[in-house]
Design a protein around this motif. Structure first.
Motif, short mmCIF file in Angstrom:
data_model
loop_
_atom_site.label_atom_id
_atom_site.label_comp_id
_atom_site.label_asym_id
_atom_site.label_seq_id
_atom_site.Cartn_x
_atom_site.Cartn_y
_atom_site.Cartn_z
N PRO A 285 0.81 -1.22 0.00
CA PRO A 285 0.00 0.00 0.00
C PRO A 285 0.84 1.26 0.00
N TRP A 286 2.00 1.24 0.63
CA TRP A 286 2.83 2.46 0.68
C TRP A 286 3.44 2.78 -0.68
N VAL A 287 3.74 1.77 -1.44
CA VAL A 287 4.21 2.03 -2.81
C VAL A 287 3.10 2.67 -3.63
N ALA A 288 1.87 2.24 -3.39
CA ALA A 288 0.73 2.81 -4.12
C ALA A 288 0.41 4.22 -3.66
N VAL A 289 0.60 4.51 -2.37
CA VAL A 289 0.22 5.81 -1.81
C VAL A 289 1.19 6.92 -2.18
N THR A 290 2.48 6.62 -2.22
CA THR A 290 3.49 7.67 -2.33
C THR A 290 3.46 8.46 -3.64
N PRO A 291 3.42 7.83 -4.83
CA PRO A 291 3.46 8.64 -6.06
C PRO A 291 2.32 9.63 -6.17
N GLN A 292 1.09 9.20 -5.82
CA GLN A 292 -0.04 10.12 -5.96
C GLN A 292 0.09 11.32 -5.02
N ALA A 293 0.71 11.13 -3.86
CA ALA A 293 0.87 12.25 -2.93
C ALA A 293 1.82 13.31 -3.50
N VAL A 294 2.90 12.86 -4.11
CA VAL A 294 3.86 13.79 -4.71
C VAL A 294 3.24 14.49 -5.92
N LEU A 295 2.52 13.75 -6.74
CA LEU A 295 1.87 14.35 -7.91
C LEU A 295 0.76 15.31 -7.49
N PHE A 296 0.07 14.99 -6.41
CA PHE A 296 -0.96 15.89 -5.88
C PHE A 296 -0.35 17.23 -5.49
N ALA A 297 0.78 17.18 -4.81
CA ALA A 297 1.46 18.43 -4.44
C ALA A 297 1.94 19.19 -5.67
N ALA A 298 2.50 18.47 -6.63
CA ALA A 298 3.01 19.13 -7.84
C ALA A 298 1.90 19.77 -8.65
N ALA A 299 0.70 19.16 -8.63
CA ALA A 299 -0.43 19.69 -9.41
C ALA A 299 -0.88 21.05 -8.89
N HIS A 300 -0.55 21.39 -7.64
CA HIS A 300 -0.94 22.68 -7.08
C HIS A 300 0.10 23.77 -7.38
N GLY A 301 1.14 23.42 -8.09
CA GLY A 301 2.17 24.41 -8.42
C GLY A 301 3.19 24.55 -7.31
N TRP A 302 4.30 25.17 -7.67
CA TRP A 302 5.37 25.35 -6.70
C TRP A 302 5.23 26.73 -6.06
N GLY A 303 4.90 26.73 -4.76
CA GLY A 303 4.80 27.98 -4.02
C GLY A 303 5.96 28.12 -3.06
N THR A 304 5.88 27.43 -1.95
CA THR A 304 6.95 27.41 -0.95
C THR A 304 7.27 25.96 -0.62
N PRO A 305 8.45 25.69 -0.09
CA PRO A 305 8.75 24.31 0.35
C PRO A 305 7.78 23.84 1.42
N TRP A 306 7.32 24.77 2.27
CA TRP A 306 6.38 24.40 3.32
C TRP A 306 5.04 23.98 2.73
N GLY A 307 4.59 24.70 1.72
CA GLY A 307 3.33 24.36 1.08
C GLY A 307 3.41 23.02 0.37
N PHE A 308 4.52 22.78 -0.31
CA PHE A 308 4.70 21.51 -1.01
C PHE A 308 4.71 20.35 -0.01
N ALA A 309 5.44 20.54 1.09
CA ALA A 309 5.51 19.49 2.11
C ALA A 309 4.14 19.22 2.71
#
Length: 321
Positions: A210-234
């Motif tokens: 499940p963790w392999v399945a969960v991780t990529p979508q979380a990173v792509l979800f953050a990237a889809a919102h654009g790059w604002g600050t490192p805190w926002g991305f995290a």
């Protein structure tokens, strides 16, 4: 004289017409493996389906933009320096929310047409959205999201950030509030169907973990919102990880949708009361470290509450159970 010889043949059971071997029942599957619910899975289907979801999401957004341009030309709306129709903060917000919302049917059709499985398996292991579970999760998310927003509003902000706090007026406020109340639930749910739904299950079709399945979508979800600050991305990555884990643990998207809806609805509702509030382009990707320090514990608290509720009121997290 004729002698009759008897020939003894081995016994054979009579043929039974239309006799077929019974198909064993499918094994129960966790949420992230639901793309395997039928015998139609092939290794390439998640890849092709992801391309269909991406292309479909772009097409529906283009359709919204084209419809906006046509409507703007008909009613004579003004245009900006780039020639785009200006609808104002409320109108532009409505178009953005609508364009994202239309991703829901795109995801469901990709599951049905490309992966040849029931579209409802994107919603939950029950084959559809479990409305009672969604209602319970909304009840849990409301105080958590309200508390998080309240604390964040008390934090000091950098000078010049955010819209000026001027009353928008009763009519603009009511119109803006009605717009966000109508469209935000669909917009937030659409993002969950794309990331915690389709992408999580696309990776889960290849990987048992499940963790392999969960991780990529979380990173792509953050990237889809654009790059604002490192805190926002995290913060967005953590949100994606926690809601992805909740989706697998509870067997459906209800917990993730409930939190996402209220996290978006409450601040946009407040911005509706502020003159020019809905014209702000600031998103969660732009948050500072202080807001991150508030948001992550509150999301974790919500996850703990949902898991406690799941323990008290058990819900199936595997198909067929």
């Amino acid at each position: 004289m004729t002698t009759t010889h008897s020939i003894t043949e081995p016994y054979q059971p009579p043929d039974v017409p239309f006799q077929r071997t019974a198909t064993p029942p499918p094994q129960p599957l966790p949420y992230h493996r639901l793309a395997l619910t039928t015998g139609n899975h092939r290794w390439w289907r998640p890849l092709v389906g992801t391309g269909v979801v991406l292309a479909g999401a772009i097409l529906v957004m283009l359709a919204v933009i084209i419809a906006s341009e046509i409507a703007g030309a008909v009613v004579g709306r003004p245009r900006d320096a780039d020639g785009n129709v200006i609808w104002g903060g409320i109108g532009d917000t409505a178009l953005a929310l609508l364009g994202i919302s239309l991703s829901i049917p795109v995801v469901l059709l990709a599951a049905r047409w490309v992966q040849r499985r029931a579209a409802g398996t994107v919603s939950s292991v029950a084959g559809g959205l479990r409305w009672r579970r969604l209602g319970l999760c909304l009840a849990v998310a409301l105080p958590v999201s309200a508390t998080s927003l309240g604390i964040s509003m008390l934090l000091p902000e950098p000078e010049g950030s955010g819209p000026e706090l001027t009353w928008a007026g009763l009519s603009p406020f009511l119109l803006g509030l009605a717009t966000v109340c109508l469209l935000v639930p669909f917009q937030a749910a659409a993002e969950e169907y794309v990331f915690r739904g389709w992408l999580l299950q696309a990776v889960g079709a290849w990987c048992r973990s499940p963790w392999v399945a969960v991780t990529p979508q979380a990173v792509l979800f953050a990237a889809a919102h654009g790059w604002g600050t490192p805190w926002g991305f995290a913060d967005l990555v953590v949100f994606g990880l926690i809601t992805g884990a909740l989706t697998i643990r509870t067997g459906g998207l209800e917990a993730a949708i409930a939190l996402h809806v209220l996290n978006n609805l409450l601040p946009l509702g407040i911005l509706s009361a502020i003159a020019g509030g809905l014209e702000s382009e600031e998103t969660a990707a732009d948050m500072n470290w202080m807001t991150l320090a508030v948001d992550v514990p509150m999301v974790s608290l919500y996850a703990a509450a949902v898991l406690w509720l799941t323990h008290r009121r058990p819900v199936s997290f595997r198909s067929g159970n």
